[in-house]
Design a protein around this motif. Structure first.
Motif, PDB file in Angstrom:
ATOM      1  N   CYS A 228      22.196 -42.845  -4.413  1.00  0.00           N
ATOM      2  CA  CYS A 228      22.238 -43.249  -5.828  1.00  0.00           C
ATOM      3  C   CYS A 228      21.062 -44.146  -6.220  1.00  0.00           C
ATOM      4  N   GLN A 406      24.148 -34.174 -15.822  1.00  0.00           N
ATOM      5  CA  GLN A 406      24.647 -35.071 -14.780  1.00  0.00           C
ATOM      6  C   GLN A 406      23.757 -36.301 -14.637  1.00  0.00           C
ATOM      7  N   SER A 408      22.542 -37.830 -17.151  1.00  0.00           N
ATOM      8  CA  SER A 408      22.719 -38.478 -18.451  1.00  0.00           C
ATOM      9  C   SER A 408      21.381 -38.441 -19.196  1.00  0.00           C
ATOM     10  N   VAL A 412      19.607 -43.246 -14.048  1.00  0.00           N
ATOM     11  CA  VAL A 412      19.712 -44.551 -13.389  1.00  0.00           C
ATOM     12  C   VAL A 412      18.317 -45.158 -13.227  1.00  0.00           C
ATOM     13  N   VAL A 426      19.974 -49.004 -16.921  1.00  0.00           N
ATOM     14  CA  VAL A 426      21.066 -48.090 -16.597  1.00  0.00           C
ATOM     15  C   VAL A 426      21.420 -48.247 -15.125  1.00  0.00           C
ATOM     16  N   THR A 429      25.419 -43.376 -13.960  1.00  0.00           N
ATOM     17  CA  THR A 429      25.569 -42.314 -14.945  1.00  0.00           C
ATOM     18  C   THR A 429      27.023 -41.892 -15.037  1.00  0.00           C
ATOM     19  N   PRO A 430      27.411 -41.181 -16.109  1.00  0.00           N
ATOM     20  CA  PRO A 430      28.810 -40.759 -16.261  1.00  0.00           C
ATOM     21  C   PRO A 430      29.258 -39.857 -15.126  1.00  0.00           C
ATOM     22  N   HIS A 438      29.107 -37.700 -23.692  1.00  0.00           N
ATOM     23  CA  HIS A 438      29.260 -38.539 -22.503  1.00  0.00           C
ATOM     24  C   HIS A 438      27.925 -38.911 -21.863  1.00  0.00           C
ATOM     25  N   PRO A 439      26.942 -38.015 -21.732  1.00  0.00           N
ATOM     26  CA  PRO A 439      25.677 -38.404 -21.092  1.00  0.00           C
ATOM     27  C   PRO A 439      24.916 -39.496 -21.826  1.00  0.00           C
ATOM     28  N   ARG A 441      26.294 -42.247 -22.751  1.00  0.00           N
ATOM     29  CA  ARG A 441      27.027 -43.491 -22.589  1.00  0.00           C
ATOM     30  C   ARG A 441      27.202 -43.843 -21.103  1.00  0.00           C
ATOM     31  N   PRO A 442      26.116 -44.173 -20.425  1.00  0.00           N
ATOM     32  CA  PRO A 442      26.205 -44.552 -19.000  1.00  0.00           C
ATOM     33  C   PRO A 442      26.689 -45.992 -18.841  1.00  0.00           C
ATOM     34  N   ASP A 462      30.352 -50.548 -19.416  1.00  0.00           N
ATOM     35  CA  ASP A 462      30.587 -49.108 -19.308  1.00  0.00           C
ATOM     36  C   ASP A 462      30.658 -48.569 -20.728  1.00  0.00           C
TER      37      ASP A 462
END
Length: 492
Positions: A228, A406, A408, A412, A426, A429-430, A438-439, A441-442, A462
């Motif tokens: 990550c 994926q 977002s 990150v 960031v 990610t969602p 949704h992408p 709003r991380p 969040d």
């Protein structure tokens, strides 16, 4: 006069000598009591005192020399250290010496020269945030150490001053750690780009290249994604073709590493698409440098020269790995489009494999996220929107393009501005939801509040759960330097 009185007289004389020696007054007092009570010969005790005096004098002379050494051309004006320097103050001086030595070790990074490739690539301008951070830190430690000769002789006063000096040393140490981390990150990033540049150059010039070297690099990129790590987009000067191509290929590989786990056909063998990403643009090394660095619109001859890199790259890859037809196919077809409007062969959807279609999507997105001679880097949200639009128009594979969600809109590590004016990075990610809201709003870590005041510690939000907050935009590289450079350089 008794032997004891004679001995005590000599003790008093020695204590006076120790008071003149720097930094050992307290030790001398303790030793005097010991001398008066222990059952040892007078000569042995006197010799022991002489050794203490010599050792303390030598040590304090070293400290004086150190303070003079940092004073520069005005060293002769530096005052001598106090006659009675406490052990606490002495430890501070030694810590300052250690910190200053670390700063001196960074000097080459902040001194660009033709032979200093790292400095030339990283910190060209004097107003670079890290360069300013370095100069300010050096000035802080210099100012702190210059105050030591001004300490009064009284131990109680020195202890009070040491408290402030220790706090300053703590700040300096934190700033030194920031510099260490940033320099190491720069070095690691440049080393990775250079490694790939050397491998691609060897491939292009017909040298023997072991596929294991590319696989090792692919494994590193995959490990970074699986742990990550932030998605960073490397950039290099187009006047250095090998590094320019390597930076783009590395960016594509980083994007592939983060979406391949969501691709059923490829998730079981993730190194194959990563390997394809690292070598897919090898043919660009045979495009003239002037064409790569061109800022004006391309004419037909320019386009034909650039389009030839696909077949060239496929031949280079096939020569390195003759049995991997899939790899040569991916290198040849990463600019093909599903409707047949791509190049070099105008292949349609049914003529392109899964890996080629995935590589095409990631190549477009990564290319838009990095600067080019003819345009600046696009905001990641805009780059994703443009990529999704191409898929909606039938040029790119829709399923692969949607897998970019994926990441977002703000991957990150992105630095973003929230609607209330605060600045955040960031952090995550969602989840697996793939709707188009949704992408955006991380999970973010707020660094600077709405009043433009840096927070003492990041405040996490969040955004998927906080409807009151939303992201307005991501900051460009230049804006990140301006907003975070002097206040929070560790987040650059």
């Amino acid at each position: 006069m008794s032997e004891t009185q004679t001995l005590l007289g000599k003790i008093a004389a020695l204590r006076q000598r120790l008071a003149q020696a720097q930094g050992l007054a307290q030790e001398a007092g303790t030793a005097a009591v010991t001398l008066a009570t222990e059952d040892v010969g007078p000569l042995a005790r006197l010799l022991n005192y002489e050794r203490q005096v010599a050792a303390g004098t030598e040590h304090d002379l070293e400290l004086v020399g150190f303070v003079r050494s940092i004073a520069g051309p005005d060293a002769n004006e530096v005052q001598p250290l106090p006659r009675q320097l406490t052990s606490r103050a002495r430890r501070l001086l030694e810590r300052g010496q250690e910190l200053l030595a670390k700063l001196k070790g960074f000097a080459e990074v902040f001194t660009p020269s033709p032979s200093n490739q790292l400095a030339a690539e990283l910190i060209l301008e004097r107003d670079d945030p890290l360069s300013r951070h370095y100069r300010e830190t050096a000035a802080m430690i210099d100012a702190a150490l210059r105050t030591v000769p001004l300490f009064p002789d009284a131990a109680s006063a020195q202890l009070t001053l040491c408290e402030g000096l220790e706090a300053t040393m703590g700040v300096v140490a934190a700033r030194v750690r920031t510099l260490e981390t940033a320099i190491e990150r720069h070095r690691a990033e440049n080393a990775r780009v250079d490694r790939l540049a050397r491998l691609l150059t060897a491939l292009e010039t017909g040298q023997s290249v072991e596929i294991a070297a590319f696989i090792a690099l692919a494994e590193e990129v995959l490990d970074d994604a699986e742990t990550c790590g932030p998605l960073r987009f490397a950039e290099a000067d187009a006047s250095q073709p090998a590094r320019f191509v390597a930076a783009h290929s590395l960016n594509v590989a980083r994007v592939v590493a983060r979406v391949v786990r969501h691709t059923p056909e490829l998730r079981g063998r993730p190194l194959e698409p990563l390997l394809a990403a690292l070598v897919h643009d090898a043919g660009m090394l045979r495009v003239p440098t002037a064409l790569l660095a061109k800022t004006e619109p391309l004419d037909d001859d320019d386009r034909r020269a650039i389009e030839a890199h696909c077949h060239t790259g496929a031949r280079l890859v096939a020569r390195m790995l003759p049995d991997a037809a899939w790899l040569a196919e991916a290198a040849a077809g990463h600019h093909e489009r599903l409707d047949g409007t791509g190049y070099p062969d105008g292949l349609r959807e049914f003529q392109q494999g899964t890996l080629t279609r995935l590589l095409a999507v990631c190549d477009v997105y990564a290319g838009l996220c990095a600067a080019r001679p003819q345009r600046p880097a696009l905001e990641t949200r805009t780059a994703m929107a443009d990529t999704l639009l191409l898929a909606d128009q039938g040029l790119l594979d829709r399923h692969h393009a949607e897998r970019l969600l994926q990441l977002s809109f703000y991957p990150v590590g992105s630095v973003v501005e929230l609607a209330n004016g605060s600045i955040a990075v960031v952090a995550a990610t969602p989840g697996t939801r793939r709707d188009f809201n949704h992408p955006a709003r991380p999970v973010v870590a707020v660094l600077i509040d709405e009043n433009d005041v840096p927070l003492p510690a990041p405040r996490h939000l969040d955004l998927a759960q906080c409807e009151r907050h939303s992201i307005v935009r991501s900051l460009s590289r230049a804006e990140r330097r301006e907003v975070l450079g002097t206040r929070l350089p560790e987040w650059l």
